[in-house]
Design a protein around this motif. Structure first.
Motif, short mmCIF file in Angstrom:
data_model
loop_
_atom_site.label_atom_id
_atom_site.label_comp_id
_atom_site.label_asym_id
_atom_site.label_seq_id
_atom_site.Cartn_x
_atom_site.Cartn_y
_atom_site.Cartn_z
N PHE A 47 0.96 -1.24 0.03
CA PHE A 47 0.00 -0.15 -0.01
C PHE A 47 0.72 1.16 -0.13
N ALA A 48 0.42 2.25 -0.73
CA ALA A 48 1.05 3.66 -0.66
C ALA A 48 1.28 4.22 0.81
N PHE A 49 2.50 4.61 1.27
CA PHE A 49 2.75 4.86 2.50
C PHE A 49 4.02 5.98 2.41
N PRO A 50 3.85 6.92 3.18
CA PRO A 50 5.12 7.99 3.10
C PRO A 50 6.21 7.21 3.33
N LYS A 51 7.38 7.37 2.39
CA LYS A 51 8.65 6.76 2.34
C LYS A 51 9.44 7.01 3.78
N GLU A 52 9.26 8.40 4.18
CA GLU A 52 10.01 9.21 5.44
C GLU A 52 9.55 8.35 6.43
N ARG A 54 8.20 4.87 6.77
CA ARG A 54 8.20 3.59 6.44
C ARG A 54 9.11 2.56 7.66
N ALA A 55 10.40 3.50 7.70
CA ALA A 55 11.38 2.47 8.71
C ALA A 55 10.55 2.52 10.17
N ALA A 56 9.78 3.40 10.51
CA ALA A 56 9.26 3.76 11.79
C ALA A 56 8.12 2.80 11.86
N ILE A 57 7.16 2.80 10.90
CA ILE A 57 6.17 1.64 10.96
C ILE A 57 6.52 0.42 11.23
N ILE A 58 7.60 -0.18 10.08
CA ILE A 58 8.06 -1.35 10.27
C ILE A 58 8.82 -1.90 11.37
N ALA A 59 9.47 -0.76 12.23
CA ALA A 59 10.25 -1.02 13.34
C ALA A 59 9.29 -1.15 14.43
N ALA A 60 8.17 -0.40 14.41
CA ALA A 60 7.25 -0.31 15.40
C ALA A 60 6.34 -1.76 15.48
N GLU A 61 6.26 -2.46 14.47
CA GLU A 61 5.46 -3.62 14.56
C GLU A 61 5.95 -4.64 13.36
N PRO A 62 7.26 -5.13 13.44
CA PRO A 62 7.94 -5.94 12.40
C PRO A 62 7.20 -7.31 12.15
N PRO A 68 8.77 -3.21 0.93
CA PRO A 68 8.58 -3.76 -0.37
C PRO A 68 9.57 -4.48 -0.89
N ARG A 69 9.37 -4.97 -2.09
CA ARG A 69 10.29 -5.88 -2.94
C ARG A 69 11.46 -4.68 -3.31
N PRO A 70 12.60 -5.21 -3.34
CA PRO A 70 13.75 -4.18 -3.72
C PRO A 70 13.35 -3.07 -4.82
N SER A 71 12.72 -3.72 -5.87
CA SER A 71 12.41 -2.94 -7.09
C SER A 71 11.37 -1.82 -6.52
N ASP A 72 10.87 -2.14 -5.61
CA ASP A 72 9.57 -1.14 -4.92
C ASP A 72 10.13 -0.16 -3.92
N GLU A 73 11.44 -0.20 -3.56
CA GLU A 73 11.92 0.45 -2.34
C GLU A 73 11.81 2.08 -2.70
N TYR A 75 9.66 3.77 -4.19
CA TYR A 75 8.50 4.52 -4.01
C TYR A 75 7.81 4.61 -2.60
N ASN A 76 6.75 5.31 -2.52
CA ASN A 76 5.99 5.32 -1.18
C ASN A 76 5.49 4.12 -1.00
N TRP A 77 5.96 3.18 -0.28
CA TRP A 77 5.38 1.62 -0.41
C TRP A 77 5.48 1.09 0.82
N VAL A 78 4.74 0.19 1.35
CA VAL A 78 4.92 -0.67 2.48
C VAL A 78 4.14 -1.90 2.35
N ARG A 79 4.73 -3.02 2.69
CA ARG A 79 3.63 -4.16 2.75
C ARG A 79 3.33 -4.49 4.22
N ALA A 80 2.08 -5.30 4.28
CA ALA A 80 1.69 -6.00 5.53
C ALA A 80 1.08 -7.18 5.41
#
Length: 115
Positions: A47-52, A54-62, A68-73, A75-80
């Protein structure tokens, strides 16, 4: 746990949304801009998510969010993982992703209507 059918229902209700199948993945887009995808095996959602942020949301709930896939990094993108999302959280993520790609007036009109 969230299902692909629930994501489809939420996304289909959003103005200007089109559903397309691209490389075995269901995508939801406005025009040419994709804001949500469902993996081919229906275990994760991108899903679209602010790139800035991204690290915080992933770190908070890994256990819930991942990169995202390396080819999508670029972009403003995260996976769940769908198994880790409840319906309310999925709905919030999908609507917020959609808001990133539609004109502000379209988002404002929709949000005023659903409240």
């Amino acid at each position: 746990m969230t299902t692909a059918a629930e994501i489809r229902e939420v996304a289909a209700a959003l103005p200007r949304t089109e559903e397309k199948l691209v490389r075995d993945r269901v995508t939801f887009r406005v025009g040419r801009i994709v804001y949500v995808t469902i993996s081919a095996d229906e275990t994760s959602m991108g899903f679209a998510f602010p790139k800035e942020e991204r690290a915080a949301i992933i770190a908070a709930e890994p256990d819930k969010f991942h990169m995202p896939r390396p080819s999508d990094e670029r972009y403003n993108w995260v996976r769940a993982w769908l198994a880790a999302l409840d319906h309310a959280e999925m709905e919030e993520l999908v609507v917020d992703a959609w808001r990133m790609v539609v004109p502000k007036r379209v988002a404002a009109a929709y949000l005023a209507e659903v409240r």
